[in-house]
Design a protein around this motif. Structure first.
Motif, PDB file in Angstrom:
ATOM      1  N   SER A  95       0.318  38.069  -1.463  1.00  0.00           N
ATOM      2  CA  SER A  95      -0.723  39.147  -0.923  1.00  0.00           C
ATOM      3  C   SER A  95      -1.834  38.522  -0.635  1.00  0.00           C
ATOM      4  N   LEU A  96      -2.824  39.083  -0.055  1.00  0.00           N
ATOM      5  CA  LEU A  96      -3.977  38.399   0.665  1.00  0.00           C
ATOM      6  C   LEU A  96      -5.083  39.511   0.591  1.00  0.00           C
ATOM      7  N   VAL A  97      -6.419  38.817   0.560  1.00  0.00           N
ATOM      8  CA  VAL A  97      -7.582  39.548   0.745  1.00  0.00           C
ATOM      9  C   VAL A  97      -8.499  39.000   1.744  1.00  0.00           C
ATOM     10  N   LEU A  98      -8.969  39.797   2.757  1.00  0.00           N
ATOM     11  CA  LEU A  98      -9.806  39.250   3.750  1.00  0.00           C
ATOM     12  C   LEU A  98     -11.175  39.657   3.316  1.00  0.00           C
ATOM     13  N   PRO A  99     -12.301  39.006   3.019  1.00  0.00           N
ATOM     14  CA  PRO A  99     -13.404  39.575   2.507  1.00  0.00           C
ATOM     15  C   PRO A  99     -14.317  39.788   3.638  1.00  0.00           C
ATOM     16  N   CYS A 100     -15.097  40.796   3.518  1.00  0.00           N
ATOM     17  CA  CYS A 100     -15.864  41.288   4.437  1.00  0.00           C
ATOM     18  C   CYS A 100     -17.560  40.967   4.054  1.00  0.00           C
ATOM     19  N   TYR A 139      -7.455  44.626   2.308  1.00  0.00           N
ATOM     20  CA  TYR A 139      -6.340  44.108   1.252  1.00  0.00           C
ATOM     21  C   TYR A 139      -4.677  44.141   1.920  1.00  0.00           C
ATOM     22  N   PHE A 140      -3.968  43.287   1.571  1.00  0.00           N
ATOM     23  CA  PHE A 140      -2.626  43.071   1.954  1.00  0.00           C
ATOM     24  C   PHE A 140      -1.808  42.956   0.762  1.00  0.00           C
ATOM     25  N   SER A 141      -0.916  44.045   0.238  1.00  0.00           N
ATOM     26  CA  SER A 141      -0.188  43.928  -0.883  1.00  0.00           C
ATOM     27  C   SER A 141       0.771  42.950  -0.665  1.00  0.00           C
ATOM     28  N   ASN A 142       1.201  42.648   0.420  1.00  0.00           N
ATOM     29  CA  ASN A 142       2.104  41.544   0.938  1.00  0.00           C
ATOM     30  C   ASN A 142       2.188  41.243   2.235  1.00  0.00           C
ATOM     31  N   VAL A 143       2.239  40.241   2.810  1.00  0.00           N
ATOM     32  CA  VAL A 143       2.134  39.930   4.126  1.00  0.00           C
ATOM     33  C   VAL A 143       3.348  39.844   4.879  1.00  0.00           C
ATOM     34  N   LEU A 144       3.421  40.020   6.211  1.00  0.00           N
ATOM     35  CA  LEU A 144       4.673  39.943   7.022  1.00  0.00           C
ATOM     36  C   LEU A 144       4.280  39.198   8.243  1.00  0.00           C
ATOM     37  N   PRO A 145       5.209  38.607   8.623  1.00  0.00           N
ATOM     38  CA  PRO A 145       4.964  37.553  10.109  1.00  0.00           C
ATOM     39  C   PRO A 145       4.338  38.530  11.178  1.00  0.00           C
ATOM     40  N   GLU A 146       4.270  39.641  11.237  1.00  0.00           N
ATOM     41  CA  GLU A 146       3.521  40.407  12.098  1.00  0.00           C
ATOM     42  C   GLU A 146       2.075  40.297  11.933  1.00  0.00           C
ATOM     43  N   ASP A 147       1.569  40.176  10.647  1.00  0.00           N
ATOM     44  CA  ASP A 147       0.192  40.135  10.260  1.00  0.00           C
ATOM     45  C   ASP A 147      -0.557  38.840  10.978  1.00  0.00           C
ATOM     46  N   ASP A 198       0.175  21.712  -1.212  1.00  0.00           N
ATOM     47  CA  ASP A 198       0.281  23.036  -1.514  1.00  0.00           C
ATOM     48  C   ASP A 198      -1.066  23.907  -1.379  1.00  0.00           C
ATOM     49  N   SER A 199      -2.132  23.035  -1.615  1.00  0.00           N
ATOM     50  CA  SER A 199      -3.730  23.521  -1.531  1.00  0.00           C
ATOM     51  C   SER A 199      -3.860  23.991  -0.218  1.00  0.00           C
ATOM     52  N   GLU A 200      -3.216  23.487   0.718  1.00  0.00           N
ATOM     53  CA  GLU A 200      -3.378  23.878   2.184  1.00  0.00           C
ATOM     54  C   GLU A 200      -2.799  25.423   2.409  1.00  0.00           C
ATOM     55  N   PHE A 201      -2.135  26.149   1.455  1.00  0.00           N
ATOM     56  CA  PHE A 201      -1.467  27.325   1.631  1.00  0.00           C
ATOM     57  C   PHE A 201      -2.401  28.325   0.866  1.00  0.00           C
ATOM     58  N   TYR A 202      -2.455  29.643   1.428  1.00  0.00           N
ATOM     59  CA  TYR A 202      -3.192  30.389   0.638  1.00  0.00           C
ATOM     60  C   TYR A 202      -2.295  31.055  -0.710  1.00  0.00           C
ATOM     61  N   GLY A 203      -2.505  30.509  -1.868  1.00  0.00           N
ATOM     62  CA  GLY A 203      -1.616  30.855  -3.062  1.00  0.00           C
ATOM     63  C   GLY A 203      -0.456  29.704  -2.870  1.00  0.00           C
ATOM     64  N   ALA A 204       0.325  29.809  -4.060  1.00  0.00           N
ATOM     65  CA  ALA A 204       1.308  28.848  -3.931  1.00  0.00           C
ATOM     66  C   ALA A 204       2.969  29.615  -4.284  1.00  0.00           C
ATOM     67  N   CYS A 208      -7.963  51.949  -6.807  1.00  0.00           N
ATOM     68  CA  CYS A 208      -6.886  51.145  -7.343  1.00  0.00           C
ATOM     69  C   CYS A 208      -6.220  50.459  -6.301  1.00  0.00           C
ATOM     70  N   ILE A 209      -6.246  49.118  -5.916  1.00  0.00           N
ATOM     71  CA  ILE A 209      -5.474  48.397  -4.891  1.00  0.00           C
ATOM     72  C   ILE A 209      -4.603  47.581  -5.643  1.00  0.00           C
ATOM     73  N   ALA A 210      -3.263  47.618  -5.291  1.00  0.00           N
ATOM     74  CA  ALA A 210      -2.331  46.687  -6.198  1.00  0.00           C
ATOM     75  C   ALA A 210      -1.587  46.112  -4.901  1.00  0.00           C
ATOM     76  N   GLU A 211      -0.979  44.739  -5.640  1.00  0.00           N
ATOM     77  CA  GLU A 211      -0.232  43.920  -4.495  1.00  0.00           C
ATOM     78  C   GLU A 211       1.129  43.835  -5.450  1.00  0.00           C
ATOM     79  N   GLY A 212       2.094  43.487  -4.486  1.00  0.00           N
ATOM     80  CA  GLY A 212       3.631  43.472  -5.151  1.00  0.00           C
ATOM     81  C   GLY A 212       4.495  43.613  -4.002  1.00  0.00           C
TER      82      GLY A 212
END
Length: 1183
Positions: free
Chosen positions: A156-161, A197-205, A248-254, A286-290
């Motif tokens: 999952s990913l959240v891009l803040p505005c 908000y990205f519930s899950n990311v794909l390569p096309e993102d 690992d810290s260079e990735f968004y999440g682990a 309500c926004i969920a990831e999964g």
């Protein structure tokens, strides 16, 4: 004439008595005329929260009315605002509106604050709301350095505005550097706070330009955040080298790329709280990831969501409830769910309320000594506080007024005087806002006046309400009564509705409602009245509505709309398209009551409305035009699930063009075997967009799809990608296998080769096998190339063989083939049929019988038996001649046959032969037979020559086919008169050796019809007919013409005509005199027997008679009793003229004549007689 429409107000009713309107003290419906003294009333003011554009001048509105006209003053932040000391501020003339000029100099921020306007005259002071002035702001984002976000696929990913605070708050949206909106879905969406908000990311993102934009509508500016770069990696891309250089810290999440149940990204936790104000829009999110992407569902605990006020946005992640009220408070639950689980969150909602009016105070007009009440009631959450002011000052600080008493939200007035006039303000406030209302008390003593214009004319449609105005004013409040007609009584409530503003309502106006109505208003100071006039008109109706149309693109359509309206009104007919004007297009034309559209296109698909309106009413009728056409071709063909013998084809349907797609046709091309040729594969219902296609081996497939609707087929779609299936052994064997010999010693085996599509692989060949059916030999086989024939030589003649042909290719053999029975080559039959004999049935038909030949001697497939027969001589002439042989074939194993079409009285020979597939066998012994005599054909011709006065010569030739020995000829003839009636038939027998005959003693100038035929011993043949006419006596004819042209005859006819004219005149005179004198009866009684008067029934003359007449004819000349006349009895007989006679000759040549019974009606047909003609007949002849 004028038409006025008044609003419907509360009605009053008093039973069985004249209705007098004792109106309440609150004169809410009545306006005080501006020529009367009254306190100020605020009519216009700026909004409470007034956000201004800092680039433009500031205008703060404050308008008021009153008598005398009010003066204006302002406060700023609670203190007096002296506008004279600020050169940038000025007040508009006759107004309280302020204009602050800041475009040249000055800043908007300098004039921020709370402003209030006061309008004052001698009767009181009214105040405006507190107007908060704030300039709009659109600040820039703070500079920040954003590094690329690297993330694993599936996380999952959240891009803040985090947009800057602006006034008012900005509208947030995400775009790329090309100003194209980023696509959003159930997986990717924007929250209410502006974050992405990205519930899950794909390569096309993966992209480098995620840009958040903030649009500030008040200043029409857009601010932009620095672009955010996102890189999505898959686990396969993370090789050992990358993992060795990245921590690992260079990735968004682990977390790695794994499926997981939902988890809420916002709001956090299991519960949260939300407050919203009444009448606002409640938005819950309500926004969920999964992984897979969760879906969101909303419910309300202990209740249901309001159906008409609920909507969902942001792919059901946001619940919106419009116009919320306290009843919408409660707990709302959102549930995020995917196949691996679910998560819930409960939001407790509390609805608060700024103050809102229950009863706002209204202006009060009282006369001296009257009582009155001002009421101010409001509600809110929390409960608002009510406070009173008078003339802008808190009522506690205002001078005492003995007529006034305050009771919470009510002020009571009693025994008011002119000094009691003032403006009262009611303020209702709580922590969420306030309400402020001005209401004046005006003490006046005024006689009644009618404010409505005098003698108004109203026009109303039948069966519609009629509203007749009688606006009035007076203090004390006048009473009002309505009358109809000059001597009418007071109108009663049971038929009419009386409104408190003086309006009379007729609920359902009828024809008898027309007339003059009078309203009368009274109070203790006087009386006033006014007349109004009502006309009732017929309604406008559409009697022919436009109808629903379905038209193919490029066609033509016509809508009809017929209107009927009141003849005294002018009606206009207007056509609309989707409730707008028709396009300015030459394809649209209006002809009387028809709308015609030519060359229809997709843009013409719409609802067309004809609107008929007069000055009083408007009616409309609509019809839908549905433009249809063949579907657009499908597109985006995709092949998936690629298996050896099947593939899944999917596509996107094209536009169905308003006619539902019923089917899809799937076609394929085999570019390996038949390039450029398309074959039908299958049909699928129009609701499907995928199909599982069965495939054959060793085919290079490409597919296309055609859509079908009721109009026709679409063009084919673009071709799909190619798909080559693997080779396999053939699944089918050749068809149409046959074994037929072409020569007596061979067997030709043929078959229908497989198509390349059915070969299933390279190297297609055929294994051909054969053996004798009745022997014990083994199968003989040979493998041949891709051909369709194989010849086996050296076979015995016509022997049955078992034959089979099997397909094979480089992969293997096809299944075991079907065995068929064939035969080696045939040879000619060896034996002729025996025991042939003939049975003659009649002169044209014979039956032939024979014994069949032995089967072994046939040496082939028995096709049948063939009879050859021919005529060898003519029995009647006994001379032989050559006749071509005729052939008749009887299929199958027949032993007899019929020979039709033989010639009678003829000598025939025949023989019989057996036939097989190779040809004919030997002929049987010739058989001889004779046909009996038959009836002859018609004579070749019959000619009639040398006609004379009483004779005709007949010539003829014998029949071309006598069919026997002629025994005689028969001639029959009969005369034909001028009316085409036939006379008696004469029958003559003529010897067979004659070819001509003279008929004598015939009647002259007479037509005869002849019937002629030949005879044999078998009977009479076909007859031939002819007609002829004997000649005319020239002497008689010339005498007839001479008499008609003699001068004496013409003079005689003129004299007869003159005599008839004189008789007519005499009869007319005598008839008139007979009606006047008694002597007429005597004259009638002793009438001259020689001269009879006109008959009264038909207006004709009676007939002359002589001594021989016993029974005078009723209608003209007489005839003898036997209705015949001898030629010598009269030289002027009808025969001399050759017409007007129905007669015939006797066998001896004498004439039998008959006069026509219609001589008066048809004078050209026998007006002559042996007796003297009557005057009537003479007159008819003359005329």
């Amino acid at each position: 004439m004028r038409l006025k429409i008044m609003p419907l107000k509360k009605s009053f009713s008093v039973h069985r008595v004249p209705l007098i309107l004792f109106l309440c003290q609150v004169m809410s419906a009545l306006e005080v005329p501006l020529d009367l003294v009254q306190p100020p009333t605020i009519t216009r003011q700026s909004p409470k929260d007034y956000i201004i554009d800092p680039r433009e001048n500031i205008e703060i509105q404050c308008e008021a009315k009153g008598k005398p006209p009010p003066s204006f003053s302002w406060t700023r932040n609670g203190t007096h605002f002296d506008i004279d000391k600020d050169p940038l501020v000025k007040m508009l003339p006759n107004s309280g509106t302020l204009v602050i000029s800041i475009t040249i100099e000055g800043k908007a921020e300098s004039y921020e604050g709370v402003y209030q306007c006061t309008a004052r005259n001698e009767r009181g002071a009214a105040i405006s709301n507190n107007i908060v002035i704030r300039p709009s702001r659109s600040p820039l984002w703070t500079k920040e350095k954003l590094e690329q976000i690297t993330i694993l696929k599936g996380q999952s990913l959240v891009l803040p505005c985090r947009p800057p605070l602006g006034l008012p708050p900005p509208i947030i949206f995400w775009m790329d550097n090309s100003f194209q909106r980023l696509p959003q879905s159930e997986r990717v969406s924007q929250g209410l706070n502006g974050d992405l908000y990205f519930s899950n990311v794909l390569p096309e993102d993966t992209r480098e330009d995620y840009v958040c934009y903030a649009r500030f509508n008040h200043t029409q500016t857009i601010q932009q955040k620095q672009p955010i770069s996102v890189k999505v990696h898959s686990m396969d891309e993370l090789n050992d080298t990358i993992t060795a250089n990245l921590s690992d810290s260079e990735f968004y999440g682990a977390k790695s790329y794994i499926e997981r149940p939902p988890k809420l990204l916002t709001p956090e936790g299991r519960t949260s709280h939300k407050e919203e104000l009444r009448e606002n829009v409640l938005s819950l999110e309500c926004i969920a990831e999964g992984l897979p992407t969760p879906s969101i569902n909303w419910t309300k605990e202990d209740g249901e969501l309001p159906i008409n006020r609920t909507s969902y946005t942001n792919f059901r992640k946001t619940l919106n409830i419009n116009h919320v009220s306290e009843a919408d408070s409660g707990k709302y639950k959102c549930t995020a769910r995917n196949p691996l689980g679910f998560v819930e969150h409960t939001i407790s909602v509390t609805v608060k309320a700024a103050p809102y009016w229950i009863t706002a105070p209204k202006n009060l007009v009282l006369s001296p000594g009257e009582d009155g009440t001002l009421i101010c009631r409001a509600n809110g959450n929390p409960k608002p506080k009510i406070s009173w002011l008078t003339n802008g000052v808190p009522i506690e600080m205002a001078p005492d007024d003995p007529s006034r008493k305050i009771d919470g939200d009510t002020i009571l007035f009693s025994d008011v005087q002119e000094s009691s006039s003032a403006v009262y303000q009611c303020n209702a406030s709580n922590e969420y806002g306030y309400l402020l209302a001005n209401a004046f008390v005006n003490v006046l003593a005024e006689p009644p006046r009618i404010l409505t214009e005098a003698n108004l004319h109203y026009q109303v449609i039948t069966d519609r309400p009629a509203m007749l105005d009688c606006a009035f004013f007076g203090s004390p409040i006048p009473t009002i009564k309505w009358f109809k007609g000059t001597k009418g009584s007071v109108l009663q409530e049971n038929t009419y509705i009386f409104h408190d503003n003086g309006t009379l309502e007729i609920p359902v106006a009828q024809k008898d409602s027309a007339g003059t109505y009078t309203c009368v208003v009274r109070n203790k100071l006087g009386m006033a009245k006014n007349d109004v006039h009502l006309e009732i008109k017929e309604p406008t109706r559409i009697i022919k509505h436009p109808e629903y149309k379905v038209v193919q693109r490029g066609g033509k359509v016509s809508f009809e709309c017929k209107v009927k309206h009141d003849p005294t009104l002018i009606a206009t007919l207007t056509w609309l398209k989707d409730n707008g004007e028709l396009p300015n297009d030459g394809r649209f034309s209006i002809d009387n009551d028809h709308l015609v559209i030519m060359n229809i296109s997709d843009e013409d698909d719409a609802t067309y409305t004809c609107v008929a309106n007069t000055s009083l009413d408007i009616v409309s009728a609509s019809a839908v035009l549905r433009v249809v056409d063949r579907p657009n071709p499908p597109f985006d063909l995709e092949l998936t699930s690629l298996l050896e013998r099947s593939v899944q084809l999917s596509w996107i349907p094209g536009d169905e063009n308003n006619s539902p797609i019923t089917d899809f046709i799937i076609e394929y091309e085999d570019s390996l075997h038949e390039p450029g040729i398309w074959h039908h594969h299958s049909d699928v219902p129009g609701t499907q967009t995928t199909a599982e296609l069965k495939l054959s081996p060793y085919v290079k497939y490409s597919f296309r799809v055609i859509a079908v609707n009721s109009i026709g087929r679409s063009l084919p779609s673009e071709v799909s990608e190619y798909y080559m299936t693997k080779a396999a052994e053939p699944e089918e064997n050749p068809t149409a296998v046959e074994g037929i010999g072409s020569e007596p010693d061979n067997l030709v085996i043929t078959w229908q080769p497989l198509k390349g599509f059915d070969s299933n692989g390279p190297g297609l060949q055929y294994k051909v096998s054969w053996r004798q059916k009745d022997g014990d030999d083994e199968w003989t086989s040979v493998v041949v190339a891709n051909v369709s024939k194989y010849i086996v030589s050296g076979t015995p003649t016509f022997v049955p063989y078992l034959v089979k042909v099997q397909a094979l290719n480089d992969v293997g053999f096809a299944p075991e083939p079907v065995i068929i029975i064939g035969h080696s080559g045939e040879d000619l039959p060896m034996v002729a049929p025996s025991n042939v004999h003939v049975n003659v049935v009649n002169s044209t038909l014979a039956e032939v019988h024979w014994e069949p030949v032995p089967p072994k001697s046939i040496r082939g497939h028995l096709k049948g038996y063939r009879i050859y027969y021919w005529k060898v001589k003519n029995s009647s002439k006994r001379n032989k001649r050559h006749v071509e042989k005729k052939i008749l074939t009887f299929n199958g194993n027949k032993t007899h046959g019929m020979l039709p079409g033989l010639e009678p009285f003829s000598h025939y020979m025949l023989n019989v032969r057996v036939v097989n597939g190779k040809g004919e066998g030997p002929a049987s012994v010739d058989q001889v037979f004779n046909t009996p005599e038959g009836v002859p054909s018609a004579p070749l011709f019959l000619k009639i020559v040398n006609p004379t006065l009483d004779s005709l010569t007949l010539e003829w030739d014998p029949p071309s086919h006598p069919n026997g020995i002629l025994t005689a000829y028969t001639l029959k003839f009969q005369p034909i008169n001028s009316t085409h009636e036939l006379g008696p038939l004469v029958d003559i027998k003529i010897p067979a050796n004659m070819t001509s005959l003279i008929l004598r003693n015939l009647s002259y100038s007479t037509r005869y019809k002849f019937y002629f035929y030949a005879q044999t011993s078998a009977g009479s043949g076909s007859q031939i007919t002819e007609e002829a006419v004997t000649t005319v006596d020239e002497a008689m004819a010339s005498r007839q013409v001479d008499i008609a042209t003699q001068g004496w005859f013409i003079g005689l006819m003129c004299a007869v005509a003159l005599l008839i004219l004189i008789l007519l005149i005499v009869c007319f005179i005598r008839r008139n005199k007979g009606g006047k004198y008694p002597v007429k009866e005597k004259e009638d009684a002793h009438a001259d027997p020689e001269i009879q008067p006109m008959k009264e029934d038909d207006g004709t003359f009676g007939e002359y008679s002589d001594a021989e007449d016993h029974k005078p004819s009723k209608k003209g000349s007489r005839t003898p009793s036997d209705r015949t006349v001898k030629k010598e009895d009269s030289d002027d007989s009808l025969v001399d003229y050759g017409e007007g006679v129905n007669g015939q000759f006797n066998e001896d040549g004498s004439f039998i004549g008959q006069y026509s019974g219609k001589k008066e009606k048809e004078p050209a047909e026998g007006n002559e007689s042996s007796e003297a003609p009557s005057p009537v007949n003479a007159m008819n002849s003359f005329v």
